[in-house]
Design a protein around this motif. Structure first.
Motif, mmCIF file in Angstrom:
data_model
loop_
_atom_site.group_PDB
_atom_site.id
_atom_site.type_symbol
_atom_site.label_atom_id
_atom_site.label_comp_id
_atom_site.label_asym_id
_atom_site.label_seq_id
_atom_site.Cartn_x
_atom_site.Cartn_y
_atom_site.Cartn_z
ATOM 1 N N VAL A 80 0.868 -1.174 0.000
ATOM 2 C CA VAL A 80 0.000 0.000 0.000
ATOM 3 C C VAL A 80 0.906 1.226 0.000
ATOM 4 N N GLU A 81 0.324 2.382 -0.274
ATOM 5 C CA GLU A 81 1.120 3.605 -0.254
ATOM 6 C C GLU A 81 1.625 3.892 1.155
ATOM 7 N N VAL A 82 2.832 4.418 1.239
ATOM 8 C CA VAL A 82 3.457 4.668 2.539
ATOM 9 C C VAL A 82 2.691 5.707 3.344
ATOM 10 N N SER A 83 1.856 6.503 2.686
ATOM 11 C CA SER A 83 1.048 7.503 3.384
ATOM 12 C C SER A 83 -0.149 6.905 4.108
ATOM 13 N N ALA A 84 -0.458 5.629 3.839
ATOM 14 C CA ALA A 84 -1.578 4.986 4.523
ATOM 15 C C ALA A 84 -1.280 4.859 6.013
ATOM 16 N N PRO A 85 -2.290 4.975 6.868
ATOM 17 C CA PRO A 85 -2.054 4.877 8.312
ATOM 18 C C PRO A 85 -1.407 3.543 8.682
ATOM 19 N N VAL A 86 -0.410 3.588 9.542
ATOM 20 C CA VAL A 86 0.282 2.358 9.934
ATOM 21 C C VAL A 86 -0.669 1.388 10.624
ATOM 22 N N ASP A 87 -1.668 1.919 11.338
ATOM 23 C CA ASP A 87 -2.610 1.037 12.028
ATOM 24 C C ASP A 87 -3.345 0.111 11.064
ATOM 25 N N HIS A 88 -3.547 0.578 9.841
ATOM 26 C CA HIS A 88 -4.236 -0.246 8.844
ATOM 27 C C HIS A 88 -3.441 -1.508 8.543
ATOM 28 N N SER B 292 7.521 -3.530 1.476
ATOM 29 C CA SER B 292 7.942 -2.308 2.171
ATOM 30 C C SER B 292 7.408 -1.032 1.530
ATOM 31 N N PHE B 293 6.146 -1.070 1.096
ATOM 32 C CA PHE B 293 5.345 0.108 0.803
ATOM 33 C C PHE B 293 5.682 0.797 -0.525
ATOM 34 N N TRP B 294 4.584 1.206 -1.177
ATOM 35 C CA TRP B 294 4.671 2.006 -2.394
ATOM 36 C C TRP B 294 4.875 3.477 -2.036
ATOM 37 N N PRO B 295 5.460 4.250 -2.942
ATOM 38 C CA PRO B 295 5.540 5.702 -2.716
ATOM 39 C C PRO B 295 4.160 6.349 -2.854
ATOM 40 N N ALA B 296 4.026 7.539 -2.323
ATOM 41 C CA ALA B 296 2.767 8.278 -2.456
ATOM 42 C C ALA B 296 2.451 8.492 -3.930
ATOM 43 N N THR C 103 13.076 9.528 -4.587
ATOM 44 C CA THR C 103 11.786 9.026 -4.110
ATOM 45 C C THR C 103 11.982 8.094 -2.923
ATOM 46 N N ALA C 104 12.919 7.169 -3.056
ATOM 47 C CA ALA C 104 13.186 6.224 -1.964
ATOM 48 C C ALA C 104 13.662 6.962 -0.715
ATOM 49 N N ALA C 105 14.537 7.942 -0.889
ATOM 50 C CA ALA C 105 15.059 8.682 0.266
ATOM 51 C C ALA C 105 13.945 9.440 0.987
ATOM 52 N N SER C 106 12.986 9.958 0.229
ATOM 53 C CA SER C 106 11.919 10.756 0.833
ATOM 54 C C SER C 106 10.962 9.914 1.667
ATOM 55 N N ARG D 252 11.969 6.918 3.208
ATOM 56 C CA ARG D 252 12.729 5.974 4.033
ATOM 57 C C ARG D 252 12.279 5.978 5.487
ATOM 58 N N ASP D 253 12.207 7.122 6.124
ATOM 59 C CA ASP D 253 11.887 7.167 7.549
ATOM 60 C C ASP D 253 10.502 6.593 7.828
ATOM 61 N N ALA D 254 9.542 6.926 6.967
ATOM 62 C CA ALA D 254 8.186 6.415 7.161
ATOM 63 C C ALA D 254 8.143 4.906 6.961
ATOM 64 N N VAL D 255 8.897 4.401 5.989
ATOM 65 C CA VAL D 255 8.951 2.955 5.756
ATOM 66 C C VAL D 255 9.542 2.241 6.961
ATOM 67 N N LEU D 256 10.666 2.746 7.462
ATOM 68 C CA LEU D 256 11.316 2.080 8.592
ATOM 69 C C LEU D 256 10.412 2.071 9.823
ATOM 70 N N ALA D 257 9.701 3.161 10.069
ATOM 71 C CA ALA D 257 8.786 3.199 11.218
ATOM 72 C C ALA D 257 7.681 2.153 11.059
ATOM 73 N N ARG D 258 7.154 2.015 9.851
ATOM 74 C CA ARG D 258 6.085 1.047 9.614
ATOM 75 C C ARG D 258 6.603 -0.387 9.697
ATOM 76 N N MET D 259 7.769 -0.638 9.134
ATOM 77 C CA MET D 259 8.317 -1.989 9.198
ATOM 78 C C MET D 259 8.688 -2.370 10.630
ATOM 79 N N ARG D 260 9.120 -1.418 11.413
ATOM 80 C CA ARG D 260 9.405 -1.683 12.828
ATOM 81 C C ARG D 260 8.116 -2.040 13.567
ATOM 82 N N ALA D 261 7.021 -1.345 13.247
ATOM 83 C CA ALA D 261 5.733 -1.657 13.877
ATOM 84 C C ALA D 261 5.282 -3.066 13.504
#
Length: 291
Positions: free
Chosen positions: A74-82, A106-110, A128-131, A133-142
């Protein structure tokens, strides 16, 4: 002789579980990778459907090598809770069929949902990947936190159009999250479709994190998927190295020979059998058995 455990994405054979299991058994497999049944993804199974799959598995003496989940696609902008909630539903399926492994992404870009998907699309642009990265890592950690609590292992697939598409970004993801419950599912064809030579460039970086082998090949010229050994995915070299490095895990067929799409593929019984025979020819060359 080294033995790897043969499995396969059974929904590439047919939507009906009994047909899926029959064809895999005829090809010598006693495991399946469970992604969907009756055209319903595992994340959406009803209790009745899950009970039906479990009964079919038991009746045929089959086991599940991994759950082919859509989590993280899913897009990385989707809520992590989903995605956390979706992973929990998939884990309930895994526990029911006694599967330890769950495939994730590990998530699609917006904006990806409004774009077009191409077999030979190449890797995500670095900016795109750099922008993301932080959101992806937070979601993968969750997601890894849930896996640690539930005693399952997440297998990250190096899919096209997600953050972890190139070997360098897969390595960054695995090492930055730093969980023994997040490991690598290796897919040579996906690397080829991102312009990466799998054995030459990816294997040295990822071999220590590699937990699960997905079997398909592809051509650099047009991204088309081929049976193992008939494309540019360096399958023979990679499999030889895996043997020499002591790999003894699953080898899961994902042929994509009739249809290759963003959310899965299809082969049908005949093409699935052709892919299985091609893979066994490579195994014979390196002296590895699959059962």
């Amino acid at each position: 002789m080294t033995t790897w455990t043969l499995s396969g994405f059974a929904d590439e054979i047919d939507a009906e579980p009994d047909i899926q299991f029959s064809v895999l058994a005829a090809l010598g497999a006693r495991h399946i990778e469970l992604r969907s049944a009756w055209s319903t993804n595992v994340a959406e199974f009803t209790e009745e459907q899950l009970d039906g799959v479990a009964r079919s598995l038991s009746r045929r003496g089959m086991q599940v090598s991994a759950i082919g989940s859509p989590v993280g696609k899913v897009e990385v902008s989707a809520p992590v809770d989903h995605e956390v909630a979706r992973l929990k539903r998939v884990i309930a399926v895994a526990h029911r069929v006694q599967a330890r492994y769950i495939r994730v992404f590990s998530f699609w870009p917006a904006g990806h949902a409004n774009g077009s998907h191409s077999l030979a699309a190449g890797a995500l642009p670095d900016d795109t990947a750099a922008s993301m990265r932080d959101a992806v890592l937070a979601r993968m950690r969750a997601l890894a936190d849930v896996a640690e609590r539930e005693d399952v292992v997440l297998l990250h697939e190096n899919e096209k159009d997600i953050y972890g598409d190139t070997p360098e970004r897969v390595l960054d993801l695995i090492e930055s999250v730093g969980s023994d419950r997040l490991r690598v599912a290796w897919d040579s064809a996906n690397f080829v479709q991102c312009g990466v030579e799998p054995f030459t460039r990816a294997y040295p970086l990822l071999k220590s994190h590699l937990e699960y082998l997905q079997v398909k090949d592809a051509r650099f010229s047009d991204g088309e998927v081929t049976p193992a050994g008939e494309g540019d995915g360096q399958l023979l070299e990679t499999m030889t190295a895996l043997r020499d490095d002591g790999y003894s895990g699953f080898a899961s067929l994902e042929p994509h020979l009739a249809l290759s799409a963003e959310n899965g593929g299809f082969s049908g019984p005949y093409e699935f059998g052709r892919a299985a025979r091609a893979f066994r020819r490579l195994l014979e060359q390196i002296g590895v058995d699959a059962a």
